[in-house]
Design an enzyme around this catalytic site. Structure first.
Site, PDB file in Angstrom:
ATOM      1  N   LYS A   1      15.123  18.581 -35.772  1.00  0.00           N
ATOM      2  CA  LYS A   1      14.410  17.313 -35.296  1.00  0.00           C
ATOM      3  C   LYS A   1      15.125  15.790 -35.600  1.00  0.00           C
ATOM      4  O   LYS A   1      15.261  15.133 -35.177  1.00  0.00           O
ATOM      5  CB  LYS A   1      13.231  17.375 -35.856  1.00  0.00           C
ATOM      6  CG  LYS A   1      11.997  18.627 -35.448  1.00  0.00           C
ATOM      7  CD  LYS A   1      11.945  18.684 -33.973  1.00  0.00           C
ATOM      8  CE  LYS A   1      10.796  17.385 -33.721  1.00  0.00           C
ATOM      9  NZ  LYS A   1      10.418  17.369 -32.244  1.00  0.00           N
TER      10      LYS A   1
ATOM     11  N   TYR B   1      14.861  23.906 -39.030  1.00  0.00           N
ATOM     12  CA  TYR B   1      14.060  23.085 -38.154  1.00  0.00           C
ATOM     13  C   TYR B   1      13.839  21.546 -38.382  1.00  0.00           C
ATOM     14  O   TYR B   1      14.035  20.927 -37.138  1.00  0.00           O
ATOM     15  CB  TYR B   1      12.559  23.463 -38.246  1.00  0.00           C
ATOM     16  CG  TYR B   1      11.557  22.605 -37.934  1.00  0.00           C
ATOM     17  CD1 TYR B   1      11.357  22.460 -36.403  1.00  0.00           C
ATOM     18  CD2 TYR B   1      10.624  21.901 -38.603  1.00  0.00           C
ATOM     19  CE1 TYR B   1      10.402  21.409 -35.694  1.00  0.00           C
ATOM     20  CE2 TYR B   1       9.620  20.840 -37.993  1.00  0.00           C
ATOM     21  CZ  TYR B   1       9.546  20.728 -36.655  1.00  0.00           C
ATOM     22  OH  TYR B   1       8.567  20.081 -36.113  1.00  0.00           O
TER      23      TYR B   1
ATOM     24  N   THR C   1       8.780  14.343 -36.434  1.00  0.00           N
ATOM     25  CA  THR C   1       8.176  14.987 -37.590  1.00  0.00           C
ATOM     26  C   THR C   1       8.336  14.263 -39.044  1.00  0.00           C
ATOM     27  O   THR C   1       9.526  13.729 -38.853  1.00  0.00           O
ATOM     28  CB  THR C   1       8.222  16.403 -37.645  1.00  0.00           C
ATOM     29  OG1 THR C   1       7.624  16.894 -38.875  1.00  0.00           O
ATOM     30  CG2 THR C   1       9.812  16.783 -37.617  1.00  0.00           C
ATOM     31  N   ASP C   2       7.566  14.169 -39.941  1.00  0.00           N
ATOM     32  CA  ASP C   2       7.653  13.605 -41.102  1.00  0.00           C
ATOM     33  C   ASP C   2       8.682  14.460 -41.894  1.00  0.00           C
ATOM     34  O   ASP C   2       9.344  14.057 -42.929  1.00  0.00           O
ATOM     35  CB  ASP C   2       6.545  13.422 -41.896  1.00  0.00           C
ATOM     36  CG  ASP C   2       5.681  14.743 -42.335  1.00  0.00           C
ATOM     37  OD1 ASP C   2       6.158  16.077 -41.650  1.00  0.00           O
ATOM     38  OD2 ASP C   2       4.820  14.718 -42.883  1.00  0.00           O
ATOM     39  N   GLU C   3       8.980  15.751 -41.723  1.00  0.00           N
ATOM     40  CA  GLU C   3       9.904  16.678 -42.060  1.00  0.00           C
ATOM     41  C   GLU C   3      11.212  16.102 -42.155  1.00  0.00           C
ATOM     42  O   GLU C   3      12.047  16.649 -42.931  1.00  0.00           O
ATOM     43  CB  GLU C   3       9.820  18.168 -41.415  1.00  0.00           C
ATOM     44  CG  GLU C   3       8.364  18.700 -41.727  1.00  0.00           C
ATOM     45  CD  GLU C   3       8.396  20.262 -41.840  1.00  0.00           C
ATOM     46  OE1 GLU C   3       9.534  20.780 -41.586  1.00  0.00           O
ATOM     47  OE2 GLU C   3       7.143  20.709 -41.350  1.00  0.00           O
TER      48      GLU C   3
HETATM   49  P1  NAD Z   1       4.361  24.214 -30.586  1.00  0.00           P
HETATM   50  O1  NAD Z   1       5.198  25.203 -30.966  1.00  0.00           O
HETATM   51  O2  NAD Z   1       2.674  24.697 -30.691  1.00  0.00           O
HETATM   52  O3  NAD Z   1       4.568  24.041 -29.067  1.00  0.00           O
HETATM   53  C1  NAD Z   1       5.774  23.944 -28.440  1.00  0.00           C
HETATM   54  C2  NAD Z   1       5.746  23.982 -26.954  1.00  0.00           C
HETATM   55  O4  NAD Z   1       7.044  23.708 -26.508  1.00  0.00           O
HETATM   56  C3  NAD Z   1       5.198  25.142 -26.355  1.00  0.00           C
HETATM   57  O5  NAD Z   1       4.515  25.180 -25.365  1.00  0.00           O
HETATM   58  C4  NAD Z   1       6.830  25.963 -25.706  1.00  0.00           C
HETATM   59  O6  NAD Z   1       6.465  26.825 -24.781  1.00  0.00           O
HETATM   60  C5  NAD Z   1       7.373  24.688 -25.493  1.00  0.00           C
HETATM   61  N1  NAD Z   1       8.643  24.761 -25.538  1.00  0.00           N
HETATM   62  C6  NAD Z   1       9.681  25.310 -26.340  1.00  0.00           C
HETATM   63  N2  NAD Z   1      10.957  25.057 -26.182  1.00  0.00           N
HETATM   64  C7  NAD Z   1      10.972  24.823 -24.770  1.00  0.00           C
HETATM   65  C8  NAD Z   1      11.894  24.246 -23.922  1.00  0.00           C
HETATM   66  N3  NAD Z   1      13.357  24.631 -24.261  1.00  0.00           N
HETATM   67  N4  NAD Z   1      11.564  23.981 -22.799  1.00  0.00           N
HETATM   68  C9  NAD Z   1      10.246  23.863 -22.482  1.00  0.00           C
HETATM   69  N5  NAD Z   1       9.429  23.898 -22.915  1.00  0.00           N
HETATM   70  C10 NAD Z   1       9.586  24.608 -24.422  1.00  0.00           C
HETATM   71  O7  NAD Z   1       4.431  22.889 -31.260  1.00  0.00           O
HETATM   72  P2  NAD Z   1       3.493  21.770 -31.731  1.00  0.00           P
HETATM   73  O8  NAD Z   1       3.087  22.098 -32.967  1.00  0.00           O
HETATM   74  O9  NAD Z   1       2.506  21.478 -30.590  1.00  0.00           O
HETATM   75  O10 NAD Z   1       4.543  20.647 -31.567  1.00  0.00           O
HETATM   76  C11 NAD Z   1       4.698  19.559 -30.721  1.00  0.00           C
HETATM   77  C12 NAD Z   1       5.720  18.558 -31.191  1.00  0.00           C
HETATM   78  O11 NAD Z   1       5.417  17.881 -32.398  1.00  0.00           O
HETATM   79  C13 NAD Z   1       7.200  19.208 -31.410  1.00  0.00           C
HETATM   80  O12 NAD Z   1       8.166  18.498 -31.173  1.00  0.00           O
HETATM   81  C14 NAD Z   1       7.095  19.341 -33.188  1.00  0.00           C
HETATM   82  O13 NAD Z   1       8.194  18.801 -33.807  1.00  0.00           O
HETATM   83  C15 NAD Z   1       5.957  18.086 -33.260  1.00  0.00           C
HETATM   84  N6  NAD Z   1       5.439  17.912 -34.414  1.00  0.00           N
HETATM   85  C16 NAD Z   1       4.476  18.991 -34.767  1.00  0.00           C
HETATM   86  C17 NAD Z   1       3.635  18.900 -35.968  1.00  0.00           C
HETATM   87  C18 NAD Z   1       2.748  19.948 -36.392  1.00  0.00           C
HETATM   88  O14 NAD Z   1       1.883  19.831 -37.299  1.00  0.00           O
HETATM   89  N7  NAD Z   1       2.439  21.036 -35.577  1.00  0.00           N
HETATM   90  C19 NAD Z   1       3.645  17.550 -36.540  1.00  0.00           C
HETATM   91  C20 NAD Z   1       4.435  16.277 -36.483  1.00  0.00           C
HETATM   92  C21 NAD Z   1       5.259  16.868 -35.400  1.00  0.00           C
HETATM   93  O1  DAU Z   2       4.987  18.094 -41.255  1.00  0.00           O
HETATM   94  C1  DAU Z   2       4.791  18.398 -39.931  1.00  0.00           C
HETATM   95  C2  DAU Z   2       5.297  19.549 -39.616  1.00  0.00           C
HETATM   96  O2  DAU Z   2       4.125  20.415 -39.753  1.00  0.00           O
HETATM   97  C3  DAU Z   2       5.776  19.980 -38.293  1.00  0.00           C
HETATM   98  O3  DAU Z   2       6.669  19.245 -37.992  1.00  0.00           O
HETATM   99  C4  DAU Z   2       5.899  21.428 -37.953  1.00  0.00           C
HETATM  100  O4  DAU Z   2       6.217  21.596 -36.666  1.00  0.00           O
HETATM  101  C5  DAU Z   2       4.766  22.301 -38.419  1.00  0.00           C
HETATM  102  O5  DAU Z   2       4.757  23.585 -38.270  1.00  0.00           O
HETATM  103  C6  DAU Z   2       4.483  21.870 -39.940  1.00  0.00           C
HETATM  104  O6  DAU Z   2       5.343  22.397 -40.706  1.00  0.00           O
HETATM  105  P1  DAU Z   2       4.781  23.246 -42.230  1.00  0.00           P
HETATM  106  O7  DAU Z   2       5.975  24.110 -42.446  1.00  0.00           O
HETATM  107  O8  DAU Z   2       4.396  22.178 -43.060  1.00  0.00           O
HETATM  108  O9  DAU Z   2       3.546  24.168 -41.748  1.00  0.00           O
HETATM  109  P2  DAU Z   2       3.333  25.621 -41.838  1.00  0.00           P
HETATM  110  O10 DAU Z   2       1.713  25.638 -41.096  1.00  0.00           O
HETATM  111  O11 DAU Z   2       4.237  26.529 -41.400  1.00  0.00           O
HETATM  112  O12 DAU Z   2       3.077  25.448 -43.360  1.00  0.00           O
HETATM  113  C7  DAU Z   2       2.270  24.487 -44.146  1.00  0.00           C
HETATM  114  C8  DAU Z   2       2.372  24.927 -45.711  1.00  0.00           C
HETATM  115  O13 DAU Z   2       1.815  26.188 -45.878  1.00  0.00           O
HETATM  116  C9  DAU Z   2       3.846  25.015 -46.037  1.00  0.00           C
HETATM  117  O14 DAU Z   2       3.922  24.423 -47.201  1.00  0.00           O
HETATM  118  C10 DAU Z   2       3.995  26.501 -46.103  1.00  0.00           C
HETATM  119  C11 DAU Z   2       2.799  27.337 -46.708  1.00  0.00           C
HETATM  120  N1  DAU Z   2       2.201  28.647 -45.887  1.00  0.00           N
HETATM  121  C12 DAU Z   2       2.510  28.552 -44.463  1.00  0.00           C
HETATM  122  C13 DAU Z   2       2.204  29.691 -43.909  1.00  0.00           C
HETATM  123  C14 DAU Z   2       2.432  30.017 -42.465  1.00  0.00           C
HETATM  124  C15 DAU Z   2       1.753  29.628 -46.701  1.00  0.00           C
HETATM  125  O15 DAU Z   2       1.491  29.380 -47.989  1.00  0.00           O
HETATM  126  N2  DAU Z   2       1.424  30.637 -45.989  1.00  0.00           N
HETATM  127  C16 DAU Z   2       1.641  30.894 -44.744  1.00  0.00           C
HETATM  128  O16 DAU Z   2       1.486  32.067 -44.286  1.00  0.00           O
END
Ligand code: NAD
Ligand code: DAU
Length: 342
Positions: free
Chosen positions: A160, A156, A128-130
């Protein structure tokens, strides 16, 4: 394209499930094996259509379980392992960091150790970019490149980052054949309703308050999930081993602008917006420089935000059953229904 077996961990979550469908559709000859232990974020009903495909297998397995992972990888002898599995929600990591270290760091290590033991030729870590921390709002000229130092803010992102460092250390020490992608915020179908965009769509549809953290001016760089899937597809097939690729579409938006846009699209009043206490350590701005993946692999985002957000809102309108089952908790019985008697 020669036939391959690909293991996708975390394939019952948001991005992993989109990736499963993307791959089954694009490579009808590939075998896709999803490994997921179905935490609260995993939803097997998301994979209902995939389960009808003979080239797809689901295994309910925890990536931290070395014995089970070894057994499964021996059985499948994959060409590529892609690790999406993670605890992914920043707010949960602030409440309880422990599981984040276990799954995100130790789970990654288990997967890499088993790949090494079995000589699996390719591993990809979805990061992730985080891991880069954040950028100031008053410096729009600054972007994260692959050379930006790791500087994580939340448990988190620290977990990562820890996993990324371990992957790179395995590459150097053991010549482990891995790549890493660091993507910005994704949005699209099957996004779990605890994250900003799906939460706001669903709350707005239910005329519930829309909780915006702090001043709402934090900026995220939004990418349609299919564009992320395409980037990973390019990296696993053509990316260079040992390399990190940033993925992002130059689409920066403040949270408050996103929430107002959702209200407008759904015809809901902005009076639903409620400012609430800020997230602890809240990152201010993320912005990816995707030059490397563009220059080396020819990747460019295809979905513009104005189209992607409409598709996403339509998806939530047309798939109420999917998110209503999450809200009621019923989705957690789906595995029992499918596999209970097997
Ligand atoms: P998500 O939380 O929707 O899904 C995570 C999945 O992993 C779930 O199905 C969960 O059951 C499974 N999981 C968790 N722990 C596990 C374990 N110990 N063993 C097997 N399975 C397990 O997450 P997402 O948003 O789809 O993100 C997927 C990946 O992409 C993550 O690695 C996250 O860090 C990365 N990522 C997410 C975003 C985003 O915007 N959502 C952006 C950049 C990177
Ligand atoms: O940048 C990539 C990341 O994006 C991934 O690595 C993470 O897994 C993914 O969850 C996401 O993280 P963020 O923290 O950016 O996403 P989230 O949707 O939780 O929040 C997006 C923004 O919105 C953040 O600035 C917090 C804000 N927020 C979030 C929630 C849930 C609110 O203001 N209100 C809310 O209720």
């Amino acid at each position: 394209m020669a036939k391959k077996t690909i293991i996708v961990t975390g394939g019952a979550g948001f991005i992993g499930s989109n990736f499963v469908y993307y791959m089954l559709n694009k490579y009808p000859d590939y075998r896709i094996v999803c490994v997921d232990c179905l935490t609260y974020a995993g939803n097997l009903s998301t994979l209902k259509k995939a389960l009808e495909n003979d080239n797809f297998r689901f295994s309910k397995t925890n990536i931290c379980d070395r014995e089970e992972i070894t057994k499964l990888f021996k059985e499948e002898n994959p060409d590529i392992v892609i690790n999406f599995a993670a605890e992914s929600h920043v707010d949960r990591s602030i409440k309880d960091p422990d599981l984040f270290v276990k799954t995100n760091v130790s789970g990654t290590q288990v997967l890499m150790d088993v790949c090494r033991e079995l000589n699996i030729p390719r591993y990809h870590q979805v990061s992730t970019d985080e891991v880069y921390g954040d950028l100031p709002l008053d410096r729009p000229d600054l972007f994260f490149t692959e050379k930006t130092p790791i500087h994580a803010s939340s448990p988190y992102s620290a977990s990562k980052a820890g996993a990324d460092l371990l992957v790179l250390a395995y590459c150097r020490t053991f010549k482990f054949p891995a790549t890493i992608s660091r993507c910005s915020n994704n949005y699209g179908p099957y996004h779990f309703p605890e994250k900003l965009i799906p939460l706001m769509i669903i709350n707005a549809l239910n005329d519930k308050p829309l909780p915006v953290y702090g001043d709402g001016k934090n900026v995220r760089d939004w990418l349609y999930v299919e564009d992320h899937c395409r980037a990973i597809d390019l990296i696993i097939h053509n990316g260079k081993i040992g390399e990190v690729y940033n993925v992002g579409g130059h689409n920066e938006m403040s949270n408050i602008d996103i929430v107002k846009l959702i209200c407008e699209k759904l015809g809901k009043p902005e009076s639903l917006i409620t400012y609430v206490e800020d997230r602890k350590g809240h990152d201010r701005r993320y912005a990816i420089d995707p030059t490397k993946i563009h220059d080396e692999l020819g990747w460019l985002p295809e979905t513009k935000f104005k189209d992607g957000i409409e598709k996403t809102i339509d998806w939530y309108l047309n798939n109420k059953e999917w998110w209503e089952e999450i809200i009621s908790g019923d989705y957690q019985n789906y595995y029992e229904k499918m596999y209970g008697d097997k």
